[in-house]
Write a protein that holds these residues in place. Structure first.
Motif, PDB file in Angstrom:
ATOM      1  N   ASN A   1       0.793  -1.224   0.000  1.00  0.00           N
ATOM      2  CA  ASN A   1       0.000   0.000   0.000  1.00  0.00           C
ATOM      3  C   ASN A   1       0.827   1.276   0.000  1.00  0.00           C
ATOM      4  OD1 ASN A   1      -2.479  -1.335  -0.152  1.00  0.00           O
ATOM      5  ND2 ASN A   1      -2.387  -1.800   2.012  1.00  0.00           N
ATOM      6  N   THR A   2       2.147   1.165  -0.216  1.00  0.00           N
ATOM      7  CA  THR A   2       2.978   2.363  -0.390  1.00  0.00           C
ATOM      8  C   THR A   2       2.947   2.851  -1.830  1.00  0.00           C
ATOM      9  OG1 THR A   2       4.995   1.103  -0.866  1.00  0.00           O
ATOM     10  CG2 THR A   2       4.598   1.717   1.456  1.00  0.00           C
ATOM     11  N   SER A   3       2.387   2.071  -2.703  1.00  0.00           N
ATOM     12  CA  SER A   3       2.389   2.361  -4.130  1.00  0.00           C
ATOM     13  C   SER A   3       1.481   3.536  -4.493  1.00  0.00           C
ATOM     14  CB  SER A   3       1.911   1.115  -4.891  1.00  0.00           C
ATOM     15  OG  SER A   3       1.705   1.414  -6.245  1.00  0.00           O
ATOM     16  N   PRO A   4       1.875   4.325  -5.494  1.00  0.00           N
ATOM     17  CA  PRO A   4       0.992   5.391  -5.946  1.00  0.00           C
ATOM     18  C   PRO A   4      -0.290   4.848  -6.594  1.00  0.00           C
ATOM     19  CG  PRO A   4       2.979   5.309  -7.300  1.00  0.00           C
ATOM     20  CD  PRO A   4       3.151   4.328  -6.186  1.00  0.00           C
TER      21      PRO A   4
ATOM     22  N   HIS B   1      -3.288   7.129  -4.811  1.00  0.00           N
ATOM     23  CA  HIS B   1      -3.406   8.040  -5.947  1.00  0.00           C
ATOM     24  C   HIS B   1      -3.677   9.481  -5.527  1.00  0.00           C
ATOM     25  CE1 HIS B   1      -7.346   6.020  -5.462  1.00  0.00           C
ATOM     26  NE2 HIS B   1      -7.825   7.228  -5.609  1.00  0.00           N
ATOM     27  N   THR B   2      -4.170   9.707  -4.318  1.00  0.00           N
ATOM     28  CA  THR B   2      -4.375  11.082  -3.873  1.00  0.00           C
ATOM     29  C   THR B   2      -3.161  11.648  -3.152  1.00  0.00           C
ATOM     30  OG1 THR B   2      -5.410  10.319  -1.832  1.00  0.00           O
ATOM     31  CG2 THR B   2      -6.878  10.829  -3.674  1.00  0.00           C
ATOM     32  N   THR B   3      -2.354  10.771  -2.550  1.00  0.00           N
ATOM     33  CA  THR B   3      -1.189  11.251  -1.803  1.00  0.00           C
ATOM     34  C   THR B   3       0.136  10.949  -2.494  1.00  0.00           C
ATOM     35  OG1 THR B   3      -1.145   9.224  -0.482  1.00  0.00           O
ATOM     36  CG2 THR B   3      -2.365  11.091   0.429  1.00  0.00           C
ATOM     37  N   GLY B   4       0.122  10.075  -3.483  1.00  0.00           N
ATOM     38  CA  GLY B   4       1.323   9.777  -4.246  1.00  0.00           C
ATOM     39  C   GLY B   4       2.222   8.724  -3.621  1.00  0.00           C
ATOM     40  N   GLU B   5       3.379   8.582  -4.193  1.00  0.00           N
ATOM     41  CA  GLU B   5       4.382   7.590  -3.788  1.00  0.00           C
ATOM     42  C   GLU B   5       4.783   7.766  -2.337  1.00  0.00           C
ATOM     43  OE1 GLU B   5       6.563   4.726  -3.484  1.00  0.00           O
ATOM     44  OE2 GLU B   5       6.286   5.001  -5.637  1.00  0.00           O
ATOM     45  N   ALA B   6       4.650   6.702  -1.548  1.00  0.00           N
ATOM     46  CA  ALA B   6       5.024   6.761  -0.130  1.00  0.00           C
ATOM     47  C   ALA B   6       6.502   6.462   0.085  1.00  0.00           C
ATOM     48  CB  ALA B   6       4.171   5.795   0.686  1.00  0.00           C
ATOM     49  N   LEU B   7       7.154   5.849  -0.902  1.00  0.00           N
ATOM     50  CA  LEU B   7       8.586   5.550  -0.802  1.00  0.00           C
ATOM     51  C   LEU B   7       9.326   6.229  -1.961  1.00  0.00           C
ATOM     52  CD1 LEU B   7       8.426   1.722   0.045  1.00  0.00           C
ATOM     53  CD2 LEU B   7       8.726   3.640   1.629  1.00  0.00           C
ATOM     54  N   PRO B   8       9.410   7.554  -1.942  1.00  0.00           N
ATOM     55  CA  PRO B   8      10.022   8.254  -3.066  1.00  0.00           C
ATOM     56  C   PRO B   8      11.543   8.222  -3.091  1.00  0.00           C
ATOM     57  CG  PRO B   8       9.338   9.835  -1.425  1.00  0.00           C
ATOM     58  CD  PRO B   8       8.871   8.485  -0.956  1.00  0.00           C
ATOM     59  N   ASP B   9      12.158   7.923  -1.941  1.00  0.00           N
ATOM     60  CA  ASP B   9      13.615   7.964  -1.868  1.00  0.00           C
ATOM     61  C   ASP B   9      14.112   6.984  -0.804  1.00  0.00           C
ATOM     62  OD1 ASP B   9      13.326   9.277   0.684  1.00  0.00           O
ATOM     63  OD2 ASP B   9      13.095  11.179  -0.372  1.00  0.00           O
ATOM     64  N   PRO B  10      15.418   6.739  -0.793  1.00  0.00           N
ATOM     65  CA  PRO B  10      15.967   5.801   0.202  1.00  0.00           C
ATOM     66  C   PRO B  10      15.677   6.197   1.649  1.00  0.00           C
ATOM     67  CG  PRO B  10      17.554   6.120  -1.555  1.00  0.00           C
ATOM     68  CD  PRO B  10      16.448   7.128  -1.774  1.00  0.00           C
ATOM     69  N   ALA B  11      15.601   7.486   1.948  1.00  0.00           N
ATOM     70  CA  ALA B  11      15.314   7.918   3.320  1.00  0.00           C
ATOM     71  C   ALA B  11      13.908   7.481   3.734  1.00  0.00           C
ATOM     72  CB  ALA B  11      15.472   9.435   3.446  1.00  0.00           C
TER      73      ALA B  11
ATOM     74  N   GLU C   1      14.734   0.781  -5.676  1.00  0.00           N
ATOM     75  CA  GLU C   1      14.177   0.283  -6.941  1.00  0.00           C
ATOM     76  C   GLU C   1      13.749  -1.178  -6.823  1.00  0.00           C
ATOM     77  OE1 GLU C   1      17.194   1.098  -9.866  1.00  0.00           O
ATOM     78  OE2 GLU C   1      16.958   3.272  -9.632  1.00  0.00           O
ATOM     79  N   GLN C   2      14.551  -1.980  -6.143  1.00  0.00           N
ATOM     80  CA  GLN C   2      14.196  -3.390  -5.962  1.00  0.00           C
ATOM     81  C   GLN C   2      12.969  -3.548  -5.058  1.00  0.00           C
ATOM     82  OE1 GLN C   2      17.756  -5.308  -4.570  1.00  0.00           O
ATOM     83  NE2 GLN C   2      18.755  -5.211  -6.564  1.00  0.00           N
ATOM     84  N   VAL C   3      12.852  -2.712  -4.036  1.00  0.00           N
ATOM     85  CA  VAL C   3      11.690  -2.765  -3.154  1.00  0.00           C
ATOM     86  C   VAL C   3      10.445  -2.308  -3.906  1.00  0.00           C
ATOM     87  CG1 VAL C   3      10.649  -1.765  -1.063  1.00  0.00           C
ATOM     88  CG2 VAL C   3      13.003  -2.622  -1.011  1.00  0.00           C
ATOM     89  N   HIS C   4      10.570  -1.312  -4.774  1.00  0.00           N
ATOM     90  CA  HIS C   4       9.435  -0.902  -5.617  1.00  0.00           C
ATOM     91  C   HIS C   4       8.952  -2.071  -6.470  1.00  0.00           C
ATOM     92  CE1 HIS C   4      10.195   3.755  -5.590  1.00  0.00           C
ATOM     93  NE2 HIS C   4       9.722   3.296  -4.440  1.00  0.00           N
ATOM     94  N   ALA C   5       9.873  -2.819  -7.047  1.00  0.00           N
ATOM     95  CA  ALA C   5       9.489  -3.988  -7.850  1.00  0.00           C
ATOM     96  C   ALA C   5       8.862  -5.063  -6.967  1.00  0.00           C
ATOM     97  CB  ALA C   5      10.707  -4.541  -8.588  1.00  0.00           C
ATOM     98  N   LEU C   6       9.421  -5.266  -5.788  1.00  0.00           N
ATOM     99  CA  LEU C   6       8.904  -6.262  -4.864  1.00  0.00           C
ATOM    100  C   LEU C   6       7.470  -5.969  -4.457  1.00  0.00           C
ATOM    101  CD1 LEU C   6       9.096  -8.627  -2.849  1.00  0.00           C
ATOM    102  CD2 LEU C   6      10.160  -7.003  -1.237  1.00  0.00           C
ATOM    103  N   ARG C   7       7.143  -4.731  -4.201  1.00  0.00           N
ATOM    104  CA  ARG C   7       5.796  -4.433  -3.721  1.00  0.00           C
ATOM    105  C   ARG C   7       4.728  -4.801  -4.743  1.00  0.00           C
ATOM    106  NH1 ARG C   7       5.974   2.105  -3.513  1.00  0.00           N
ATOM    107  NH2 ARG C   7       6.020   2.390  -5.760  1.00  0.00           N
ATOM    108  N   GLY C   8       5.053  -4.759  -6.025  1.00  0.00           N
ATOM    109  CA  GLY C   8       4.108  -5.224  -7.040  1.00  0.00           C
ATOM    110  C   GLY C   8       3.868  -6.725  -6.917  1.00  0.00           C
ATOM    111  N   GLU C   9       4.928  -7.471  -6.635  1.00  0.00           N
ATOM    112  CA  GLU C   9       4.793  -8.921  -6.443  1.00  0.00           C
ATOM    113  C   GLU C   9       3.993  -9.228  -5.179  1.00  0.00           C
ATOM    114  OE1 GLU C   9       8.567 -11.026  -6.760  1.00  0.00           O
ATOM    115  OE2 GLU C   9       9.340  -9.336  -7.915  1.00  0.00           O
ATOM    116  N   VAL C  10       4.247  -8.472  -4.121  1.00  0.00           N
ATOM    117  CA  VAL C  10       3.527  -8.672  -2.866  1.00  0.00           C
ATOM    118  C   VAL C  10       2.052  -8.329  -3.057  1.00  0.00           C
ATOM    119  CG1 VAL C  10       3.290  -7.828  -0.481  1.00  0.00           C
ATOM    120  CG2 VAL C  10       5.558  -8.365  -1.400  1.00  0.00           C
TER     121      VAL C  10
END
Length: 185
Positions: free
Chosen positions: A11-14, A18-28, A56-65
């Motif tokens: 649920n971090t995905s945009p 869609h109203t708040t955007g990407e929850a994981l935009p950067d490594p921080a 980037e790898q975690v972004h790809a992982l969240r789609g699989e999850v």
């Protein structure tokens, strides 16, 4: 822990936010996410700050999850098993900090952060499926949300992927609609 992490990661995905955007935009932001989910203290072998590559790898992982969370029971098991075995992990029973027995996924040295998270999420989803049943894997009840989650609550009545966001938003909208229907005083 793994099922909650899987829910929150998906649920971090945009796509969901869609109203708040990407929850994981950067490594921080990824580092904060990991800290909020208690992945320190030896839960993960990965130490140090997440890199741009980790992100980037975690972004790809969240789609699989997310795909696993939304799948039917058989596909969920297949996808979760793939997450675990793809990282080279095997589930083990170990004592946690409080001395309770907990399932954990032990990955070989050198597995990237996303691989460790995949194993943790996969074991968590399988554990929730076995203990609670597939009916606890749900879509968010908010009409404006595309979120999905595992209801690990004791009562099993959770309705929203992010209760503090989706639930509050819907409650405020319902309250405003009721107030609008009231005759003026």
């Amino acid at each position: 822990m793994g099922a909650v992490l899987a829910t929150d990661l998906a649920n971090t995905s945009p796509v969901v936010r869609h109203t708040t955007g990407e929850a994981l935009p950067d490594p921080a932001a990824l580092e904060r996410f990991l800290a909020e989910h208690g992945t320190g203290g030896g839960i993960l072998a990965h130490t140090g700050r997440p890199s741009r590559n980790d992100l980037e790898q975690v972004h790809a992982l969240r789609g699989e999850v997310r795909a696993a969370l939304q799948a039917d029971e058989e596909e969920l098991v297949e996808r979760a098993n793939t997450l675990i075995t793809g990282s080279g992990a095997g589930p083990l029973l170990r004592r946690d900090r409080d001395g309770r027995w907990q399932w954990c996924a032990v990955v070989p040295p050198g597995v990237p952060l996303a691989g460790e998270l995949a194993a943790l999420a996969g074991v968590g989803m399988l554990g929730a499926l076995r203990a609670l049943g597939h009916e606890r894997f749900r879509r968010c009840a908010s009409p404006d949300c595309e979120g999905t989650f595992v209801d690990v609550s004791r009562a099993g009545r959770r309705r929203y992927c992010m209760p503090n966001l989706c639930g509050n938003r819907l409650n405020v909208a319902n309250h405003r609609a009721r107030r609008a229907r009231r005759p003026p005083a």
